[in-house]
Motif scaffolding. Structure first.
Motif, PDB file in Angstrom:
ATOM      1  N   SER A 187     -28.460  15.907 -23.290  1.00  0.00           N
ATOM      2  CA  SER A 187     -28.016  17.110 -23.992  1.00  0.00           C
ATOM      3  C   SER A 187     -27.742  16.823 -25.465  1.00  0.00           C
ATOM      4  O   SER A 187     -27.093  15.836 -25.809  1.00  0.00           O
ATOM      5  N   GLY A 188     -28.247  17.667 -26.342  1.00  0.00           N
ATOM      6  CA  GLY A 188     -28.038  17.507 -27.773  1.00  0.00           C
ATOM      7  C   GLY A 188     -28.898  16.423 -28.397  1.00  0.00           C
ATOM      8  O   GLY A 188     -28.745  16.104 -29.566  1.00  0.00           O
ATOM      9  N   THR A 221     -26.763  18.157 -31.113  1.00  0.00           N
ATOM     10  CA  THR A 221     -27.971  18.852 -31.550  1.00  0.00           C
ATOM     11  C   THR A 221     -28.134  18.857 -33.062  1.00  0.00           C
ATOM     12  O   THR A 221     -29.197  18.531 -33.576  1.00  0.00           O
TER      13      THR A 221
END
Length: 145
Positions: free
Chosen positions: A19-20, A89
């Protein structure tokens, strides 16, 4: 069969991005896993990771390194850490484990009473300030993790 081995080896060399865009790197101690993490950081974040690592190494001779929980950690003693960072992100989040003792205090607040964060966006690393915080953080008691 040789083709399969090459394909599997290529897959093993390229870490999964979580994630990110945070690289999934196996837990390990020393420079090798930290360099693997930095190499796997996506896009401009890899350059930031390289500079963070270079600044820490230059500022704290003999610094200890590890990758834990898919993040590089830096410390003075084995398993006693003063700094870590992680990809998100749009930025790289640096964690100063005794951040409230740094001057000036890094801008990012935490639920943990002593932790402070520094979010680094593309093109926004203040190397002189970061080096000063690293010098201060390395002189403080670290966090056992």
């Amino acid at each position: 069969m040789a083709g399969k081995t090459s394909k599997n080896s290529a897959k093993a060399e390229k870490p999964v991005l979580l994630s990110g865009g945070n690289p999934q790197i196996a837990k390990g101690y020393g420079d090798t896993p930290v360099q693997a993490y930095i190499a796997a950081m996506p896009g401009w974040k890899s350059d930031v990771g390289r500079r963070l690592d270079e600044i820490v190494v230059h500022t704290v001779p003999g610094v200890k390194k590890a990758v834990k929980w898919n993040s590089p950690f830096y410390g003075i003693e084995d398993d006693i850490w003063f700094l870590s960072y992680h990809c998100f992100t749009k930025y790289v989040k640096v964690t100063f484990f005794r951040g409230t003792s740094l001057r000036p205090v890094p801008p990012g607040a935490s639920k943990h009473p002593e932790v402070r964060y520094l979010d680094i966006y593309e093109g926004q690393l203040d190397e002189a300030q970061f080096a000063d915080w690293v010098k201060q953080a390395a002189a403080l008691p670290g966090e056992k993790l």
